[in-house]
Design an enzyme around this catalytic site. Structure first.
Site, PDB file in Angstrom:
ATOM      1  N   ASP A 149       0.823  -1.219   0.000  1.00 49.40           N
ATOM      2  CA  ASP A 149       0.000   0.000   0.000  1.00 49.40           C
ATOM      3  C   ASP A 149       0.850   1.260   0.000  1.00 49.40           C
ATOM      4  OD1 ASP A 149       0.749  -0.848   2.664  1.00 49.40           O
ATOM      5  OD2 ASP A 149      -0.554   0.744   3.442  1.00 49.40           O
ATOM      6  N   GLU A 205       0.196  -1.170   5.758  1.00 50.80           N
ATOM      7  CA  GLU A 205       1.212  -0.657   6.661  1.00 50.80           C
ATOM      8  C   GLU A 205       0.991   0.815   6.963  1.00 50.80           C
ATOM      9  OE1 GLU A 205       4.978   1.217   7.943  1.00 50.80           O
ATOM     10  OE2 GLU A 205       3.799   1.650   6.148  1.00 50.80           O
TER      11      GLU A 205
END
Length: 577
Positions: free
Chosen positions: A164, A231
């Site tokens: 991400d 994350e």
């Protein structure tokens, strides 16, 4: 004969009256000689590195796989490979994988589905990886690749990254030199969100393994890849679920070492220093909430909820945490490495750092000088940042509620308990001033039966469990740290066609934020957060991580691929417990 190297035996006899003056002069002479010897020793310390302060290993070059490594060293220097590398990372950047703080669980929030497009891209871009490695998907979008080694008795090498990226603020799109998901390559830089954080790392790992497979390489030590997908918003759906699966695969403490994204290398006081993070500070968000009676604004009380909250927050900012440099801590070790190896470090600071090992006065002096750097001080101390505030619903209505979020990063020498206690005690005096009942982290601080004007509460924001400071990764005589250090030196030299063990210095450190490794503490004590990127001080690197115009210099990305290649080959040949 008395010399500095061999003082010899000194016999002391009770002096007679006639020899008192002679004895006094002799004592003065001896003390003067000893003082001169002592200062000569300090001059020696001041003049250069000491073997036991920030010791360095030699560049670690694969032996068994030397021919392969040497061949890839040449391959990575070609224009054709650079073109391939550009295409790999550019294509990854073009697939948006933004994650947001308020995403719902996978399966209920359709916004996670964009990650399937990224998985499709990885399958198309790295066919050999998908053919040779075993892939397990965890919670739909978490990825674990297992590259089985020939010797199952060896603990695996674990490489982690995240899929991400930080969202792009819509109002800033026009400020980007190139569109944020264009993956545009201008001949020097690859532009776009995630090019550095952290698709540069993830694609670097995949590129290294794809290239090794193209050269028919088979590892002796198993290599495991774990890629989370949230994350940037705490990792609770990604890394937290991956950690469970990873432990089931190879057991608690079942991995030889773990390398995740993290710090970088850059010039510091005339020396290039790589700073693998061997720890992370803790994390806690505190919600400060004030409740008071509402009413019409035409008849206001002396203080509204917003006014009371404002004074509470002023009290917080007026009382920052007091941090201290502590012997043996990661940042103390970083300071020692500067003193031992950076020629441009101020002379007084160098001397104080060397003496600080045995002198509290020198330690405080070194601390004072080092703390003139706001970033150094922040990495040593616990910190506080008031990041969110909200209160009121209408201009002519008294606010019944006002609240704010204080973000804390917790120093390695502190704890969640200490932060809670400090915040609780800091604001108690104002509860008397404003006649507020007070509940802090579920405990009644004031008598709940006593009548009050309003209430103050402190709580863990968003229902998120605080994070204690991470365990410190072993460094002294630890094989994994030596392996990483030697790899960094070999890669740095190889990429530039230079030689020498002091062209880059490897120094332990910490990073300002947190990574997915906060879920991986059970997997291995040897956790490193280091991505082998050029640091922000490098003129070739534009500003852009977590903001507009994120980009990576393509030469740096090729060096990242070289870094992961060398790390895998060296881990294959090293003795790791």
């Amino acid at each position: 004969m008395y010399t500095k190297e061999n003082p010899g035996p000194i016999s002391i006899q009770p002096p007679s009256r006639s020899s008192k003056k002679t004895a006094l002069f002799a004592l003065i002479a001896i003390l003067g000689l000893l003082a001169k010897w002592t200062w000569q020793s300090f001059d020696y310390i001041d003049d250069g590195p000491i073997s036991d302060v920030c010791p360095q290993v030699s560049a670690l070059i694969p032996e068994k796989n030397y021919e392969l490594w040497e061949g890839l060293r040449s391959t990575y220097s070609t224009d054709s490979f650079k073109s391939k590398a550009v295409n790999w990372l550019s294509g990854a950047v073009q697939v948006p994988t933004e994650s947001y703080d308020h995403f719902g669980p996978v399966g209920t929030d359709v916004r996670w589905e964009k990650f399937q497009a990224f998985h499709d891209y990885l399958l198309d871009a790295f066919p050999l990886v998908h053919a040779a490695l075993e892939l397990t998907k965890v919670n739909t979008y978490g990825l674990i690749f297992v590259w089985k080694g020939l010797d199952s008795a060896l603990k695996p090498l674990l490489l982690t990254a995240h899929q991400d990226v930080v969202p792009v603020e819509p109002s800033t799109v026009d400020q980007w030199i190139h569109p944020p998901f264009s993956g545009y390559y201008d001949g020097n830089f690859i532009w776009g969100r995630g090019s550095r954080d952290d698709k540069g790392g993830l694609i670097g790992i995949m590129s290294a393994i794809e290239t090794l497979l193209e050269n028919s390489y088979k590892p002796t030590r198993t290599v495991v890849l774990a890629f989370g997908f949230d994350e940037e918003c705490s990792g609770r759906y990604g890394a937290q679920t991956l950690a469970i699966e990873l432990e089931e695969m190879f057991g608690e403490n079942g991995y030889a070492m773990l390398v995740d994204e993290g710090s970088n290398y850059q010039e510091q006081f005339g020396r290039v220093i790589a700073s693998p993070a061997i720890a992370e500070r803790g994390y806690m968000d505190v919600r400060v909430e004030v409740n008071t009676p509402g009413g019409h604004s035409s008849l206001p009380p002396p203080h509204t909820s917003i006014g009371i909250l404002a004074q509470l927050l002023v009290k917080v900012e007026a009382n920052p945490f007091e941090g201290h440099l502590v012997r043996g801590s990661p940042m103390y070790r970083a300071a020692q490495c500067l003193a031992a190896h950076s020629p441009g470090l101020p002379k007084r600071l160098r001397k104080d750092i060397f003496r600080s090992e045995h002198s509290d006065k020198a330690l405080r002096s070194a601390e004072k000088q080092l703390f003139t750097s706001a970033s150094f001080r922040a990495l040593v101390s616990s910190t506080q940042a008031i990041d969110i505030i909200q209160g009121g619903v209408k201009a002519n209505a008294l606010p019944e509620q006002a609240w704010a979020i204080i973000n804390h990063r917790i120093s390695m020498e502190s704890s969640v308990h200490e932060i809670k206690s400090r915040d609780t005690d800091l604001l108690k005096s104002l509860t008397d001033t404003f006649n507020l009942s007070y509940v802090a982290f579920g405990a009644d601080i004031t008598d709940p039966t006593t009548p009050t004007y309003g209430s103050l509460s402190l709580s863990e924001a968003f229902g998120k469990k605080p994070l204690e400071p991470a365990p410190i990764t072993p460094v002294d005589d630890a094989a994994p740290f030596g392996l990483l250090s030697g790899t960094i030196k070999a890669v740095y030299n190889s990429h530039r066609g230079i030689e020498g063990d002091d062209t880059i210095i490897v120094s332990p450190g910490i990073i300002p934020g947190n990574t997915d490794t906060k879920y991986y503490w059970n997997l291995t004590p040897h956790i490193f957060r280091y991505g082998h990127n050029r640091g922000a001080g490098d003129r070739l690197l534009p500003v852009g991580v977590h903001t507009v115009n994120e980009a990576i210099y393509v030469d740096s990305f090729v060096e990242i691929i070289r870094y992961f290649t060398t790390l895998i080959l060296n881990a294959d040949e090293s003795i790791l417990l």
